[in-house]
Motif scaffolding. Structure first.
Motif, PDB file in Angstrom:
ATOM      1  N   MET A 278      24.871  53.934  33.198  1.00 56.82           N
ATOM      2  CA  MET A 278      25.020  52.312  33.589  1.00 56.82           C
ATOM      3  C   MET A 278      26.487  52.172  33.441  1.00 56.82           C
ATOM      4  O   MET A 278      26.927  51.529  34.116  1.00 56.82           O
ATOM      5  CB  MET A 278      24.173  51.597  32.388  1.00 56.82           C
ATOM      6  CG  MET A 278      24.206  49.958  32.955  1.00 56.82           C
ATOM      7  SD  MET A 278      23.599  50.026  34.828  1.00 56.82           S
ATOM      8  CE  MET A 278      23.209  48.318  34.757  1.00 56.82           C
ATOM      9  N   VAL A 279      27.204  52.522  32.412  1.00 56.88           N
ATOM     10  CA  VAL A 279      28.627  52.158  32.175  1.00 56.88           C
ATOM     11  C   VAL A 279      29.467  52.845  33.523  1.00 56.88           C
ATOM     12  O   VAL A 279      30.388  52.184  33.696  1.00 56.88           O
ATOM     13  CB  VAL A 279      29.044  52.787  30.763  1.00 56.88           C
ATOM     14  CG1 VAL A 279      30.552  52.787  30.789  1.00 56.88           C
ATOM     15  CG2 VAL A 279      28.405  52.274  29.557  1.00 56.88           C
ATOM     16  N   GLY A 280      29.197  53.767  33.778  1.00 59.87           N
ATOM     17  CA  GLY A 280      29.892  54.866  34.778  1.00 59.87           C
ATOM     18  C   GLY A 280      29.707  53.766  36.199  1.00 59.87           C
ATOM     19  O   GLY A 280      30.553  53.826  36.857  1.00 59.87           O
ATOM     20  N   VAL A 281      28.483  53.475  36.388  1.00 59.05           N
ATOM     21  CA  VAL A 281      28.345  52.272  37.574  1.00 59.05           C
ATOM     22  C   VAL A 281      29.021  51.324  37.561  1.00 59.05           C
ATOM     23  O   VAL A 281      29.881  50.858  38.554  1.00 59.05           O
ATOM     24  CB  VAL A 281      26.796  51.973  37.661  1.00 59.05           C
ATOM     25  CG1 VAL A 281      26.514  50.980  38.874  1.00 59.05           C
ATOM     26  CG2 VAL A 281      25.896  53.359  38.154  1.00 59.05           C
ATOM     27  N   CYS A 282      29.097  50.575  36.498  1.00 60.48           N
ATOM     28  CA  CYS A 282      30.038  49.530  36.224  1.00 60.48           C
ATOM     29  C   CYS A 282      31.419  49.828  36.442  1.00 60.48           C
ATOM     30  O   CYS A 282      32.091  48.909  37.140  1.00 60.48           O
ATOM     31  CB  CYS A 282      29.713  48.761  34.963  1.00 60.48           C
ATOM     32  SG  CYS A 282      28.223  48.010  34.550  1.00 60.48           S
ATOM     33  N   ALA A 283      31.770  50.901  35.893  1.00 60.22           N
ATOM     34  CA  ALA A 283      33.212  51.238  35.908  1.00 60.22           C
ATOM     35  C   ALA A 283      33.722  51.614  37.570  1.00 60.22           C
ATOM     36  O   ALA A 283      34.584  51.089  37.700  1.00 60.22           O
ATOM     37  CB  ALA A 283      33.515  52.431  35.030  1.00 60.22           C
ATOM     38  N   LEU A 284      32.567  52.295  37.810  1.00 59.68           N
ATOM     39  CA  LEU A 284      32.937  52.489  39.564  1.00 59.68           C
ATOM     40  C   LEU A 284      33.160  51.437  40.564  1.00 59.68           C
ATOM     41  O   LEU A 284      34.146  51.296  41.214  1.00 59.68           O
ATOM     42  CB  LEU A 284      31.969  53.249  40.214  1.00 59.68           C
ATOM     43  CG  LEU A 284      31.979  53.686  41.596  1.00 59.68           C
ATOM     44  CD1 LEU A 284      33.327  54.502  41.822  1.00 59.68           C
ATOM     45  CD2 LEU A 284      30.787  54.426  42.049  1.00 59.68           C
ATOM     46  N   VAL A 285      32.492  50.173  40.061  1.00 55.93           N
ATOM     47  CA  VAL A 285      32.270  48.963  40.868  1.00 55.93           C
ATOM     48  C   VAL A 285      33.512  48.070  40.545  1.00 55.93           C
ATOM     49  O   VAL A 285      34.046  47.788  41.392  1.00 55.93           O
ATOM     50  CB  VAL A 285      30.991  48.210  40.489  1.00 55.93           C
ATOM     51  CG1 VAL A 285      31.081  46.634  41.184  1.00 55.93           C
ATOM     52  CG2 VAL A 285      29.727  48.824  41.072  1.00 55.93           C
ATOM     53  N   VAL A 286      33.741  48.123  39.054  1.00 55.64           N
ATOM     54  CA  VAL A 286      35.042  47.407  38.876  1.00 55.64           C
ATOM     55  C   VAL A 286      36.279  47.992  39.670  1.00 55.64           C
ATOM     56  O   VAL A 286      37.357  47.480  39.926  1.00 55.64           O
ATOM     57  CB  VAL A 286      35.236  47.290  37.283  1.00 55.64           C
ATOM     58  CG1 VAL A 286      36.609  46.754  36.908  1.00 55.64           C
ATOM     59  CG2 VAL A 286      34.292  46.456  36.740  1.00 55.64           C
ATOM     60  N   CYS A 287      36.321  49.433  39.715  1.00 54.90           N
ATOM     61  CA  CYS A 287      37.453  50.367  40.123  1.00 54.90           C
ATOM     62  C   CYS A 287      37.640  49.852  41.672  1.00 54.90           C
ATOM     63  O   CYS A 287      38.594  49.842  42.015  1.00 54.90           O
ATOM     64  CB  CYS A 287      37.281  51.759  39.784  1.00 54.90           C
ATOM     65  SG  CYS A 287      38.589  52.597  40.489  1.00 54.90           S
ATOM     66  N   LEU A 288      36.478  49.810  42.163  1.00 59.59           N
ATOM     67  CA  LEU A 288      36.421  49.887  43.663  1.00 59.59           C
ATOM     68  C   LEU A 288      36.751  48.243  43.999  1.00 59.59           C
ATOM     69  O   LEU A 288      37.648  48.051  44.984  1.00 59.59           O
ATOM     70  CB  LEU A 288      35.233  49.803  44.351  1.00 59.59           C
ATOM     71  CG  LEU A 288      34.622  51.468  44.542  1.00 59.59           C
ATOM     72  CD1 LEU A 288      33.329  51.471  44.658  1.00 59.59           C
ATOM     73  CD2 LEU A 288      35.437  52.329  45.044  1.00 59.59           C
ATOM     74  N   ILE A 289      36.517  47.371  43.245  1.00 57.35           N
ATOM     75  CA  ILE A 289      36.824  45.841  43.487  1.00 57.35           C
ATOM     76  C   ILE A 289      38.238  45.668  43.273  1.00 57.35           C
ATOM     77  O   ILE A 289      39.094  45.002  44.045  1.00 57.35           O
ATOM     78  CB  ILE A 289      35.947  44.760  42.567  1.00 57.35           C
ATOM     79  CG1 ILE A 289      34.499  44.984  42.903  1.00 57.35           C
ATOM     80  CG2 ILE A 289      36.602  43.507  42.762  1.00 57.35           C
ATOM     81  CD1 ILE A 289      33.685  44.285  42.095  1.00 57.35           C
ATOM     82  N   ILE A 290      38.727  46.268  42.099  1.00 51.00           N
ATOM     83  CA  ILE A 290      40.197  45.915  41.676  1.00 51.00           C
ATOM     84  C   ILE A 290      41.233  46.789  42.763  1.00 51.00           C
ATOM     85  O   ILE A 290      42.230  45.897  43.206  1.00 51.00           O
ATOM     86  CB  ILE A 290      40.489  46.413  40.312  1.00 51.00           C
ATOM     87  CG1 ILE A 290      39.529  45.417  39.253  1.00 51.00           C
ATOM     88  CG2 ILE A 290      41.972  46.277  39.933  1.00 51.00           C
ATOM     89  CD1 ILE A 290      39.777  45.975  37.980  1.00 51.00           C
ATOM     90  N   ASN A 291      40.792  47.795  43.267  1.00 51.69           N
ATOM     91  CA  ASN A 291      41.881  48.633  43.905  1.00 51.69           C
ATOM     92  C   ASN A 291      41.215  48.707  45.348  1.00 51.69           C
ATOM     93  O   ASN A 291      41.752  49.463  46.136  1.00 51.69           O
ATOM     94  CB  ASN A 291      41.680  49.810  43.231  1.00 51.69           C
ATOM     95  CG  ASN A 291      42.413  49.886  42.150  1.00 51.69           C
ATOM     96  OD1 ASN A 291      43.611  49.628  41.736  1.00 51.69           O
ATOM     97  ND2 ASN A 291      41.665  50.206  40.992  1.00 51.69           N
ATOM     98  N   LYS A 292      40.539  47.660  45.940  1.00 54.67           N
ATOM     99  CA  LYS A 292      39.993  47.821  47.295  1.00 54.67           C
ATOM    100  C   LYS A 292      41.104  47.758  48.515  1.00 54.67           C
ATOM    101  O   LYS A 292      40.856  48.437  49.365  1.00 54.67           O
ATOM    102  CB  LYS A 292      38.994  46.682  47.545  1.00 54.67           C
ATOM    103  CG  LYS A 292      39.629  45.249  47.759  1.00 54.67           C
ATOM    104  CD  LYS A 292      38.447  44.296  48.055  1.00 54.67           C
ATOM    105  CE  LYS A 292      39.053  42.921  48.006  1.00 54.67           C
ATOM    106  NZ  LYS A 292      38.945  41.810  47.207  1.00 54.67           N
ATOM    107  N   ASN A 293      42.198  46.953  48.086  1.00 48.79           N
ATOM    108  CA  ASN A 293      43.350  47.024  49.181  1.00 48.79           C
ATOM    109  C   ASN A 293      43.939  48.345  49.089  1.00 48.79           C
ATOM    110  O   ASN A 293      44.473  48.808  50.195  1.00 48.79           O
ATOM    111  CB  ASN A 293      44.136  45.893  48.701  1.00 48.79           C
ATOM    112  CG  ASN A 293      43.643  44.809  49.121  1.00 48.79           C
ATOM    113  OD1 ASN A 293      42.532  44.274  49.739  1.00 48.79           O
ATOM    114  ND2 ASN A 293      43.904  43.448  48.330  1.00 48.79           N
ATOM    115  N   LEU A 294      44.155  48.944  47.973  1.00 45.76           N
ATOM    116  CA  LEU A 294      44.760  50.395  48.092  1.00 45.76           C
ATOM    117  C   LEU A 294      43.731  51.458  48.498  1.00 45.76           C
ATOM    118  O   LEU A 294      44.377  52.370  49.253  1.00 45.76           O
ATOM    119  CB  LEU A 294      45.241  50.540  46.612  1.00 45.76           C
ATOM    120  CG  LEU A 294      46.639  51.730  46.346  1.00 45.76           C
ATOM    121  CD1 LEU A 294      47.666  51.316  47.485  1.00 45.76           C
ATOM    122  CD2 LEU A 294      46.739  51.851  45.104  1.00 45.76           C
ATOM    123  N   ILE A 295      42.602  51.462  48.080  1.00 47.32           N
ATOM    124  CA  ILE A 295      41.876  52.597  48.555  1.00 47.32           C
ATOM    125  C   ILE A 295      41.341  52.391  49.931  1.00 47.32           C
ATOM    126  O   ILE A 295      41.347  53.351  50.696  1.00 47.32           O
ATOM    127  CB  ILE A 295      40.207  52.115  47.686  1.00 47.32           C
ATOM    128  CG1 ILE A 295      40.476  52.457  46.106  1.00 47.32           C
ATOM    129  CG2 ILE A 295      39.247  53.131  48.267  1.00 47.32           C
ATOM    130  CD1 ILE A 295      39.303  52.022  45.379  1.00 47.32           C
TER     131      ILE A 295
END
Length: 185
Positions: free
Chosen positions: A1-18
């Protein structure tokens, strides 16, 4: 569950760069940071995969997922050192020490993972399919801790010597984040 949350947060925060259409116009720092983000996505994905495979006791794939997890983790450490070096961009000797330190961690881990199937030195699964951490894993963990603390120390030293407020703030940000990483591993 922590990994899923970390992945979602990473994608949201860095969406413009990704999701940028072309990375060719990015600075070297942003290109390396983007690679670091992709490595983190791989790391989070491998952590999620590991949890699922462990939950369903799919042992042959779990071993491969564990190797992927360790490789992704070491790549993240190495790319972190490159990002810090480019972000601070102050002292070539200290930057080189950080990058070489990151490479040493990656090399040690890769060699350990190559040896591991024949002579378990980093991890194994016991007869009841429980994950067992072995000696080399502790060496890698200590090396990662040292790397983050070294990054913090370098950033604080450079911040102390900084002439501009912007440079000082950048270095303090790196130092605090490195301390956070070291304390949460």
């Amino acid at each position: 569950m922590v990994g899923v949350c970390a992945l979602v947060v990473c994608l949201i925060i860095n969406k413009n760069l990704i999701f940028i259409k072309s990375a060719k116009n990015l600075s070297l720092y942003y290109k390396s940071y983007r690679l670091y983000i992709f490595a983190n996505i791989l790391f989070f994905a491998s952590d999620i995969l590991w949890g699922l495979l462990d939950q369903f006791h799919i042992m042959n794939l779990l071993y491969a997922a564990t190797i992927l997890y360790f490789i992704a983790q070491s790549i993240c450490i190495f790319l972190w050192t490159i990002c810090v070096s480019l972000y601070i961009n102050n002292n070539k000797i200290l930057n080189t020490i950080l990058i070489v330190g990151g490479l040493i961690i990656v090399a040690f881990l890769i060699v350990s993972l190559i040896i591991n199937p024949f002579h378990p030195i980093i991890f194994k699964f016991d007869d009841d399919n429980n994950y067992i951490t072995l000696f080399s894993r502790y060496i890698v963990l200590i090396a990662q801790e040292v790397m983050f603390f070294a990054t913090m120390l370098v950033a604080f030293i450079i911040a102390h010597k900084a002439k501009s407020k912007r440079e000082k703030n950048r270095c303090i940000l790196v130092a605090i984040f490195s301390l956070f990483m070291a304390l949460t591993m």
